[in-house]
Design an enzyme around this catalytic site. Structure first.
Site, PDB file in Angstrom:
ATOM      1  CG  HIS A  62      -1.813  -1.143   1.383  1.00  0.00           C
ATOM      2  ND1 HIS A  62      -3.091  -1.215   0.899  1.00  0.00           N
ATOM      3  CD2 HIS A  62      -1.560  -2.347   1.975  1.00  0.00           C
ATOM      4  CE1 HIS A  62      -3.617  -2.391   1.195  1.00  0.00           C
ATOM      5  NE2 HIS A  62      -2.689  -3.107   1.832  1.00  0.00           N
ATOM      6  CB  SER A 111      15.896  21.039 -15.215  1.00  0.00           C
ATOM      7  OG  SER A 111      15.342  22.334 -15.288  1.00  0.00           O
ATOM      8  CE  LYS A 144      14.213  18.116 -10.984  1.00  0.00           C
ATOM      9  NZ  LYS A 144      13.025  18.607 -11.665  1.00  0.00           N
ATOM     10  CD  GLU A 167      10.109  11.212 -15.094  1.00  0.00           C
ATOM     11  OE1 GLU A 167       9.687  11.704 -14.038  1.00  0.00           O
ATOM     12  OE2 GLU A 167      10.726  11.888 -15.955  1.00  0.00           O
TER      13      GLU A 167
END
Ligand code: ARG
Length: 431
Positions: free
Chosen positions: A155, A277, A283, A290
């Site tokens: 969970h 980035s 970043k 992804e």
């Protein structure tokens, strides 16, 4: 370019373009079209339709096309209609009447079937090799971190003690299951449809066994109508196997992304796969996993397209099936590329053992505490309640000890990594 069916009336240019909108995918079939045509020509020679000289000239010319194609000098355009037309026109242009004989006892309908099956076989072999490589990288990671503790979650909440070894070898087992599905779809695809012609065979005892053997198929696909009806059905089986591979990759990606956030910090993706980035200098973005996740959806979409394209077709060749080609090819390439990308992520992954260990906080051992009471003779439900009341008193035990104590089959102390290694070898030997 002349259409093979031209009988004096041209269709509109925009109609021609629309019907051949997938011509770039036929380009990838040139080689297979030639290989299949060579086999067909040999068979025509065997049954006395071609003589030795005609066969030699056809084979030479078809090999020439293969070479031209390798150099990017056999380019299809929409006006060629498709790969079959282009190759036959070329043969006729170069060889005259001999070229005109190649289409005896075949149809573009069985040609496209045989071309795409040969193509699929090569791509599936490539995919299986890449999946095996990924399994090996995951195995290296599992062995290196067999007893590196980390929290296990259910969970999305901390649940019980886990290990990097358990995490990574879970995906090996998943991929080995996926490979079984890929192999099954390979087997379905490994049937030779050549000779089924337009869907209804030909009025001659052509030697289908011979062409199937020449082309390296496991067997002849028997029923000439089913050969055509199985276009898209076999691809659907392939795509469903590809979807399974992609789903596994998506799940690995989800963990990679989560566990390399600043909040977790268990993993650091290698510089080779981390992007930045344009505005935020600090970043390090997990673009690769992804995008793999994004591409899971794309492959599942291709699977749906193919299944929808064929689900309600009447028997025999239907033009709707043309869309099967493009989407299967795209799915194969995307899956192969995604496996390669995942292999890069895994083989360059850095595990921060310290952070993983620190994250193993006392509540992870609540069930273990209850079990220690069970060992002392307390019924489990009572032990559970006692542990619940005493959660604050629970201390973090020796992590490796806890991992090793889960020594039943498949537990953190008994992952069966050697067996998994053998499993990988075994399956790769049989590919
Ligand atoms: N480009 C066609 C396809 O992929 C080849 C078969 C054409 N056959 C026909 N009867 N029009 O389906």
């Amino acid at each position: 370019m002349n259409k093979l069916w031209y009988k004096g009336k041209d269709v509109l240019k925009e109609v021609e373009d629309y019907l051949a909108s997938d011509i770039s995918f036929d380009q990838a079939l040139v080689r297979y079209e030639c290989i299949a045509s060579i086999a067909h020509a040999k068979m025509l020679d065997k049954i006395g339709i071609l003589n030795k000289n005609e066969l030699d000239r056809l084979v030479k010319c078809l090999n020439e096309i293969i070479e031209l194609d390798k150099k990017g000098r056999f380019i299809l355009t929409k006006s060629d209609e498709d790969v079959h037309t282009k190759v036959e026109n070329y043969l006729t242009e170069k060889l005259g009447d001999t070229g005109k004989k190649i289409h005896t006892y075949r149809s573009r309908n069985d040609q496209v079937l045989v071309d795409t099956r040969l193509y699929n076989k090569d791509k599936l072999n490539e995919l299986m090799d890449e999946v095996v490589c990924l399994c090996k990288s995951l195995l290296d990671l599992s062995k290196k971190h067999e007893f590196t503790a980390m929290p296990g979650y259910t969970h999305r909440q901390k649940a019980m003690l886990s290990s990097i070894g358990l995490w990574s070898s879970a995906f090996i087992e998943s991929l080995l299951d996926d490979l079984r599905l890929v192999k099954t779809s390979y087997k379905l695809n490994d049937q030779c449809p050549l000779g089924s012609a337009a869907s209804y065979g030909v009025p001659k005892n052509i030697d289908r066994e011979y062409t199937a053997k020449l082309l390296g198929f496991e067997k002849v696909q028997n029923n000439s109508l089913y050969c055509q009806n199985s276009r898209g059905k076999i691809e659907a089986a392939i795509l469903s196997a590809l979807s399974q591979v992609m789903i596994t990759l998506g799940r690995i990606s989800a963990d990679l992304i989560l566990f390399s956030t600043q909040e977790f910090g268990y993993f650091k993706l290698g510089d080779e796969v981390s992007t930045g980035s344009s505005i935020m200098p600090q970043k390090r973005n997990p673009d690769v996993p992804e995008l793999i996740k994004g591409n899971v959806n794309v492959v599942l979409g291709y699977e749906t397209i193919v299944k929808n394209a064929i689900k309600d077709l009447p028997s025999g060749y239907n033009k709707e099936t043309q869309v099967v080609k493009e989407h299967t090819m795209k799915a194969l390439d995307l899956t192969i590329d995604s496996v390669k990308m995942m292999n890069l992520c895994i083989s360059t992954l850095k595990v921060n053992e310290e952070i993983c260990k620190k994250a193993c906080t006392p509540e992870l051992f609540a069930a273990d505490y209850a079990y220690s009471l069970v060992e002392k003779g307390i019924p489990f439900r009572e032990a559970y309640k006692k542990a619940a009341k005493e959660i604050d008193k629970i201390k973090v035990p020796d992590l490796v000890d806890v991992l090793k104590k889960r020594n039943h089959i498949g537990g953190t102390g008994n992952l069966g990594l050697d067996r998994l290694g053998k499993g990988i070898e075994e399956i790769s030997g049989k590919l």
